[in-house]
Design a protein around this motif. Structure first.
Motif, PDB file in Angstrom:
ATOM      1  N   LYS A 245       0.834  -1.206   0.000  1.00 31.21           N
ATOM      2  CA  LYS A 245       0.000   0.000   0.000  1.00 31.21           C
ATOM      3  C   LYS A 245       0.867   1.254   0.000  1.00 31.21           C
ATOM      4  N   GLN A 246       1.978   1.225   0.690  1.00 34.20           N
ATOM      5  CA  GLN A 246       2.862   2.384   0.768  1.00 34.20           C
ATOM      6  C   GLN A 246       3.746   2.467  -0.481  1.00 34.20           C
ATOM      7  N   ARG A 247       4.901   1.811  -0.449  1.00 37.12           N
ATOM      8  CA  ARG A 247       5.798   1.838  -1.616  1.00 37.12           C
ATOM      9  C   ARG A 247       6.631   0.572  -1.630  1.00 37.12           C
ATOM     10  N   ALA A 248       6.580  -0.150  -2.734  1.00 29.62           N
ATOM     11  CA  ALA A 248       7.418  -1.330  -2.926  1.00 29.62           C
ATOM     12  C   ALA A 248       7.581  -1.529  -4.422  1.00 29.62           C
ATOM     13  N   THR A 249       8.810  -1.700  -4.863  1.00 29.05           N
ATOM     14  CA  THR A 249       9.071  -1.820  -6.295  1.00 29.05           C
ATOM     15  C   THR A 249       9.520  -3.233  -6.631  1.00 29.05           C
ATOM     16  N   PRO A 250       8.774  -3.955  -7.449  1.00 32.01           N
ATOM     17  CA  PRO A 250       9.230  -5.285  -7.859  1.00 32.01           C
ATOM     18  C   PRO A 250      10.410  -5.158  -8.825  1.00 32.01           C
ATOM     19  N   TYR A 251      11.414  -6.009  -8.642  1.00 34.28           N
ATOM     20  CA  TYR A 251      12.451  -6.086  -9.666  1.00 34.28           C
ATOM     21  C   TYR A 251      12.281  -7.427 -10.375  1.00 34.28           C
ATOM     22  N   THR A 252      12.202  -7.338 -11.695  1.00 30.73           N
ATOM     23  CA  THR A 252      11.889  -8.512 -12.504  1.00 30.73           C
ATOM     24  C   THR A 252      13.102  -9.057 -13.244  1.00 30.73           C
ATOM     25  N   SER A 253      14.202  -8.295 -13.242  1.00 31.37           N
ATOM     26  CA  SER A 253      15.425  -8.786 -13.868  1.00 31.37           C
ATOM     27  C   SER A 253      16.640  -8.223 -13.147  1.00 31.37           C
ATOM     28  N   MET A 254      17.782  -8.868 -13.360  1.00 30.28           N
ATOM     29  CA  MET A 254      19.047  -8.434 -12.772  1.00 30.28           C
ATOM     30  C   MET A 254      20.114  -8.412 -13.859  1.00 30.28           C
ATOM     31  N   ASP A 255      20.942  -7.372 -13.794  1.00 32.66           N
ATOM     32  CA  ASP A 255      22.058  -7.230 -14.728  1.00 32.66           C
ATOM     33  C   ASP A 255      23.315  -6.990 -13.903  1.00 32.66           C
ATOM     34  N   VAL A 256      24.242  -7.925 -13.957  1.00 34.65           N
ATOM     35  CA  VAL A 256      25.484  -7.837 -13.181  1.00 34.65           C
ATOM     36  C   VAL A 256      26.651  -7.964 -14.147  1.00 34.65           C
ATOM     37  N   ARG A 257      27.600  -7.030 -14.056  1.00 36.73           N
ATOM     38  CA  ARG A 257      28.731  -7.076 -14.988  1.00 36.73           C
ATOM     39  C   ARG A 257      30.006  -6.560 -14.322  1.00 36.73           C
TER      40      ARG A 257
END
Length: 274
Positions: A71-83
């Motif tokens: 309800k407040q704030r939460a962002t889903p992360y659907t991918s990761m990029d590591v280099r």
């Protein structure tokens, strides 16, 4: 006088999560914390965020705090990029690889704490004592006696030290500790970029240490954590906003375009304690 089965010193995310789990398991609990009660977070993003795994999400769902976090704030992360900046080393994966709706969520610590407190306040067997410090701790064979600065005693069967990395309780009871200074500081800030983050968590390994870009609810805004040497940290903190923006964009190799810092910059020393 207050009595409970468990007394927890420390009202951060860890201490509050434990307190709520105990309360919902019908175990009475008292939480003592020197800081203020967590108010509803404002419009500005907090500097301290956590990357919550699906397991953490499941825990918060079981404690009935996840709806308030969302309800407040939460962002889903659907991918990761590591280099790695100095080589061709790179890995990229997304939720589709694992047949999941998302890999996890980026959530401000203040929001996690607010949601936990909101649910704890509904528990009749949980007592929250904010802006409260303890004066003395004594233990017998069957009880622990905590004397507050006000002089009021708290009696419990178990005392939990959740009072942070520099735990005063750990020091008082001479608990052994293994310590290692990583000789790195982590700079945290909120940064806006010209390109959208596309719900991707990014990390690049630099010669001086890793830089992470974590997506926030606004599609152009990230929470950054830049781990580097103390000397380089001081240099970065001393830069004006314009030159800091250039340094961040260059370090990320321009993946998200032009960068614009939106907040103050803070630094924290990185140390291992076991």
């Amino acid at each position: 006088m207050k009595q409970a089965q468990v007394c927890i010193v420390g009202g951060g995310c860890v201490g509050l999560t434990l307190a709520l789990g105990l309360a919902k398991a019908d175990i009475s609990v008292v939480v003592i914390d020197a800081s203020k009660n967590q108010t509803l977070p404002g419009d500005d993003y907090a500097l301290r965020v956590s990357a919550l795994s699906l397991a953490s999400q499941g825990l918060f769902e079981s404690l009935n705090v996840w709806p308030e976090i969302i309800k407040q704030r939460a962002t889903p992360y659907t991918s990761m990029d590591v280099r790695d900046q100095d080589s061709f080393g790179k890995i990229h994966f997304d939720h589709n690889d694992l047949d999941l709706p998302q890999l996890g969520y980026i959530v401000e610590n203040d929001i996690i704490r607010y949601a936990l407190i909101s649910e704890l306040e509904k528990q009749s067997n949980a007592t929250l004592l904010f802006e409260t410090r303890y004066q003395q701790i004594h233990q017998t064979d069957s009880d622990v006696f905590i004397t507050l600065e006000s002089g009021e005693p708290v009696i419990a069967k178990l005392l939990v030290a959740a009072d942070g990395a520099n735990s005063a309780i750990r020091k008082q009871f001479n608990m052994p500790i293994t310590f290692k200074d990583y000789d790195h500081h982590a700079i945290v800030a909120t940064v806006k970029t010209a390109d959208e983050h596309n719900n991707t968590a990014r990390q690049v390994f630099l010669p001086t240490g890793p830089l992470a870009f974590l997506p926030l609810p606004d599609k152009h805004t990230h929470s950054i954590v830049w781990s580097t040497s103390p000397e380089h940290c001081d240099t970065l903190l001393a830069l004006d906003d314009s030159n800091f923006n250039k340094a961040v964009m260059a370090a990320l190799d321009g993946q998200c375009g032009l960068c614009e810092v939106q907040s103050e910059r803070m630094a924290f020393p990185l140390k291992m304690r076991y």
